[in-house]
Motif scaffolding. Structure first.
Motif, short mmCIF file in Angstrom:
data_model
loop_
_atom_site.label_atom_id
_atom_site.label_comp_id
_atom_site.label_asym_id
_atom_site.label_seq_id
_atom_site.Cartn_x
_atom_site.Cartn_y
_atom_site.Cartn_z
N TRP A 1 9.60 14.23 -1.36
CA TRP A 1 8.41 14.47 -2.15
C TRP A 1 8.72 15.21 -3.45
O TRP A 1 8.41 14.72 -4.52
N ASP B 1 -2.44 19.84 -7.76
CA ASP B 1 -3.35 19.02 -6.98
C ASP B 1 -2.58 18.21 -5.93
O ASP B 1 -3.12 17.83 -4.90
N HIS B 2 -1.32 17.97 -6.20
CA HIS B 2 -0.49 17.22 -5.26
C HIS B 2 0.24 18.12 -4.28
O HIS B 2 1.09 17.66 -3.54
N ILE C 1 2.97 11.90 -10.43
CA ILE C 1 2.14 12.56 -11.44
C ILE C 1 2.01 11.69 -12.69
O ILE C 1 0.92 11.55 -13.26
N ARG D 1 0.28 4.67 0.79
CA ARG D 1 -0.84 3.90 0.22
C ARG D 1 -0.66 2.41 0.47
O ARG D 1 -1.63 1.69 0.74
N MET D 2 0.58 1.95 0.38
CA MET D 2 0.82 0.52 0.62
C MET D 2 0.51 0.17 2.08
O MET D 2 -0.10 -0.86 2.37
N ASN E 1 5.12 13.43 3.82
CA ASN E 1 5.44 13.03 2.45
C ASN E 1 5.39 11.52 2.25
O ASN E 1 4.88 11.03 1.25
N ILE E 2 5.91 10.80 3.24
CA ILE E 2 5.91 9.34 3.08
C ILE E 2 4.47 8.81 3.10
O ILE E 2 4.10 7.97 2.29
N GLN F 1 10.77 9.61 -1.44
CA GLN F 1 9.40 9.85 -0.96
C GLN F 1 9.39 10.88 0.17
O GLN F 1 8.48 11.69 0.26
N MET F 2 10.40 10.82 1.03
CA MET F 2 10.48 11.75 2.14
C MET F 2 10.54 13.19 1.66
O MET F 2 9.96 14.09 2.26
N GLU G 1 0.20 18.53 -10.60
CA GLU G 1 1.23 19.01 -9.69
C GLU G 1 0.60 19.90 -8.62
O GLU G 1 0.85 19.75 -7.43
N ARG H 1 1.70 10.24 2.26
CA ARG H 1 0.77 10.58 1.18
C ARG H 1 1.21 10.01 -0.16
O ARG H 1 0.52 10.17 -1.16
N GLY H 2 2.34 9.35 -0.21
CA GLY H 2 2.81 8.79 -1.48
C GLY H 2 2.61 7.29 -1.57
O GLY H 2 1.75 6.73 -0.89
N ARG H 3 3.42 6.68 -2.37
CA ARG H 3 3.29 5.25 -2.65
C ARG H 3 3.35 4.43 -1.36
O ARG H 3 2.54 3.54 -1.13
N ILE H 4 4.33 4.74 -0.51
CA ILE H 4 4.52 3.91 0.68
C ILE H 4 3.32 4.03 1.62
O ILE H 4 2.85 3.04 2.18
N MET I 1 -9.64 4.18 2.17
CA MET I 1 -8.94 5.02 1.20
C MET I 1 -9.91 5.53 0.14
O MET I 1 -10.92 4.91 -0.14
N PHE J 1 7.50 16.79 8.47
CA PHE J 1 7.51 17.04 7.02
C PHE J 1 7.79 15.73 6.27
O PHE J 1 7.08 15.38 5.32
N PHE J 2 8.79 14.99 6.71
CA PHE J 2 9.11 13.73 6.05
C PHE J 2 7.95 12.74 6.17
O PHE J 2 7.61 12.05 5.21
N VAL K 1 10.21 2.39 10.05
CA VAL K 1 10.02 3.85 10.05
C VAL K 1 9.40 4.29 11.38
O VAL K 1 9.84 5.26 12.00
#
Ligand code: ADP
Ligand code: MG
Lengths: 358, 274
Positions: B137, A16-17, B146, A210-211, A202-203, B134-135, A14, A205-208, B113, A198-199, A239
């Motif tokens: 977080w 680390d994220h 995690i 990475r995709m 977050n988008i 995701q927005m 957590e 750095r997450g799953r989306i 990456m 901010f949004f 987006v």
């Protein structure tokens, strides 16, 4: 000394994220936000608001939108200006048809119009890549600007063919139109840009995110880890165009106050693309650095030599500006494709190691 | 950052096929590109829990066979039965959904990456939180992130690549890239893992490491593996059964010792004209 990471051990994923695993980054951002929210507004002149602060924010947002598509998802677009136009015209029609509508809601909704058009023009990306896709987006650029000119309903059949922003209040303060103060507009834009940034962080750095990056780096491998290329690409167009559309609405409503179709023509697309390239493709911070440079450059060119008693006329400023930007683009493409953001990353790295390099 | 994972927790989910049962059955498959016949009427099967090797000279059709199995190519003839379901054609991402993961002969990583992100990308299909979460977080999206990060860290520990967690994979030496690519495939928790020349271009030590990882994946996780490999020593040590292709045809199939002494195989490798 400034960037000391020693002693900052991560004890959980957590931590680390966290947005800022290194505490100094958070402090630096805090300082920047204090400047943006407190110090600038109380020291800036009307000129500084209109010529620097507001446009920097709006161009940063537009470049952020483009960067999501090009820097993260790897789909080149030359139609950013036109997509900004879609956002601006959509917002104009919304406030014309529903004068009671809250301006924040109108701007948020106008993004969906540009997002839908973006997805439509993103469909060719399912079949074509790179140069050919760029040409397809260029076609979108021409078509949309032509539409802005020809479809009189879009500009309420004004004889001038231009859209004119009416006075619009938010919580009793005029934020758009001739009566709005620069400071009110600045705060409005700042809040919108902060929220979307901010949004976007977050988008991405997450799953989306990475995709998107997977599709950018190797689409075949992305497909073979189960990523649906069509959905992922179209989501990037959605987006990206949403953010670009919001930037377009702000561009007209919170800054220019009026617009004609040709404002959204190719030069605008290229200016935003240059900001993204100079700032750094695949970076969020880079959009801000790029926008600061591109917006400030003509101001510096026209004021600095003047301060030394060297007169420069406005045509000269224009020429110098274009030459310098051109040189910068070439330099960045050759030397540092990751732009100004990479320079910052390198400086930051130095601070972390300082004073013991290796 | 993470204690060494308990191997018992890593076993693949049960799909109703007993160990030793037929997991994949390829029947009379033919594939051609224009005039080039890459595969001619090949049948082979892969049993649950085994390590199956596919060998043969360059251009024999080995890679094409893997491409057929994971849906990248659709064969002109023949059928493929995976986990009891028959199909003629499917999209690669559907193969992933059915539990097939693979690595490539020429590493196909996401170069820009980090190692961590590459392996996390292998879990994309298992992550469900939509763009709205995701927005924001914090909350569900972070919890999911995690949860999957923990699985990925188990793989990172297993493959001993902790030190390159944050390195962009484009900057890694080839041997490590191959390892990261294996990690990405493992992150998909496949039932069937396809490895296309996992040890090509490696030195002896790297080959030994990779062999150990392959055996551990097979034994600890119970993952069925089909691999293409050129190093005969490695193939003979690793695999339970070997199929040999030459000019797109199957010329031998059986346990390593048997195949090694098969006259057709010896001729094919010595380049005897036929
Ligand atoms: N995409 C393709 N287009 C045309 N020919 C191909 C293609 N893929 C493979 N081939 C041909 O099919 C044959 C088998 O190739 P391949 O499966 O890569 O062999 P191997 O992996 O055993 O070295 C070769 O003759 C090769 O040229
Ligand atoms: Mg091959």
């Amino acid at each position: 000394m400034f960037y000391r990471t020693a002693g900052q051990f991560k004890t959980s994923y957590e931590a680390d994220h966290a947005l800022f695993p290194v505490r100094q980054d958070a402090i630096l951002l805090g300082v920047i936000l204090i400047f943006a929210f407190v110090i600038f507004p109380f020291t800036a002149s009307e000129f500084a608001f209109r010529a620097l602060l507001i446009p920097v924010l709006i161009y940063s947002l537009a470049a952020l939108g483009l960067n999501i598509l090009t820097g993260y998802a790897g789909q080149l677009s030359l139609g950013t200006g036109a997509f900004m136009g879609v956002g601006a015209y959509a917002c104009y029609k919304l406030v014309s048809i529903f004068p009671e509508m809250n301006i924040v809601v109108a701007i948020a909704l106008s993004g969906f119009f540009s997002a839908a058009i973006g997805v439509l023009f993103g469909l060719p990306s399912l079949r074509i890549k790179g140069f050919y896709l760029a040409i397809a987006t260029l076609a979108a650029q021409f078509f949309l600007v032509w539409l802005f000119q020809k479809w009189a309903w879009l500009y309420n059949y004004n004889a001038s063919g231009a859209i004119q922003v009416p006075n619009i209040d938010l919580f009793g303060i005029t934020v758009a139109g001739p009566r709005a103060t620069a400071m009110a507009q600045y705060y409005f834009v700042l809040c919108v840009v902060c929220a979307i940034t901010f949004f976007a962080i977050n988008i991405t750095r997450g799953r989306i995110g990475r995709m998107w990056k997977a599709v950018r780096d190797m689409d075949i491998a992305a497909e073979l880890v189960g990523i649906n290329l069509m959905r992922t690409k179209l989501m990037a167009f959605f987006v990206s165009s949403y953010v670009v559309g919001i930037a377009g609405a702000l561009f007209v409503f919170l800054w220019r106050g009026a617009a004609e179709a040709n404002l959204f023509d190719i030069p605008l697309s290229f200016r935003v693309l240059f900001i993204a390239i100079i700032g750094g493709l695949g970076s969020i911070l880079g959009n801000f650095l790029g926008a600061i440079l591109i917006v400030a450059l003509p101001v510096i060119i026209s004021s600095v030599p003047g301060a030394f008693g060297i007169p420069v006329d406005s045509a000269m400023v224009e020429h110098l500006n274009i030459m310098i930007i051109g040189a910068l683009i070439i330099a960045f493409l050759i030397i540092e494709p990751h732009g100004l953001a990479r320079f910052w990353a390198m400086i930051r790295e130095k601070f972390i190691l300082w004073p013991f390099p290796h | 950052m993470n204690p060494r994972p308990d191997p018992n927790e890593l076993t693949a989910p049960d799909d109703g096929i007993a160990r030793g049962g037929v997991l994949l059955d390829v029947k009379n498959v033919s594939l051609s590109f224009g005039g080039v016949k890459a595969i001619t009427d090949i049948s082979l099967n892969v049993l649950k829990g085994e390590i199956r090797a596919i060998i043969g000279p360059n251009g024999a059709g080995k890679t094409s066979m893997l491409n057929v199995i994971n849906g990248f190519y659709t064969p002109q003839e023949g059928t493929i039965i995976f986990r009891g379901k028959e199909r003629r054609s499917m999209k690669p991402h559907q193969a992933v959904g059915q539990g097939i993961a693979r690595t490539f002969q020429n590493v196909a990583l996401f170069k820009g990456m980090s190692t961590l992100d590459n392996i996390m990308a292998g879990r994309s299909v298992r992550m469900k939180r939509n763009i709205g979460w995701q927005m924001l977080w914090h909350g569900p999206a972070l919890r999911e992130e995690i949860e999957h990060r923990e699985k990925v860290e188990e793989i990172i520990d297993f493959l001993e690549i902790q030190h390159i967690r944050r390195t962009p994979v484009g900057k890694l030496p080839y041997g490590l890239q191959k390892r990261v690519e294996l990690g990405r495939a493992l992150a998909m928790e496949p039932t069937l893992l396809l490895l296309d020349e996992p040890m090509a271009g490696m030195n002896l030590e790297e080959k030994e490491d990779m062999s150990r990882f392959i055996i551990d994946v097979n034994q600890q996780r119970g993952t069925t593996i089909a691999l293409i490999e050129h190093d005969m020593g490695v193939v003979m040590d690793l695999s339970d059964r070997v199929v040999v292709l030459d000019y797109g045809k199957k010329i031998a199939d059986g346990p390593p010792d048997e195949v090694k002494n098969n006259q057709n195989v010896i001729d094919a490798y010595l380049g005897v004209p036929h």
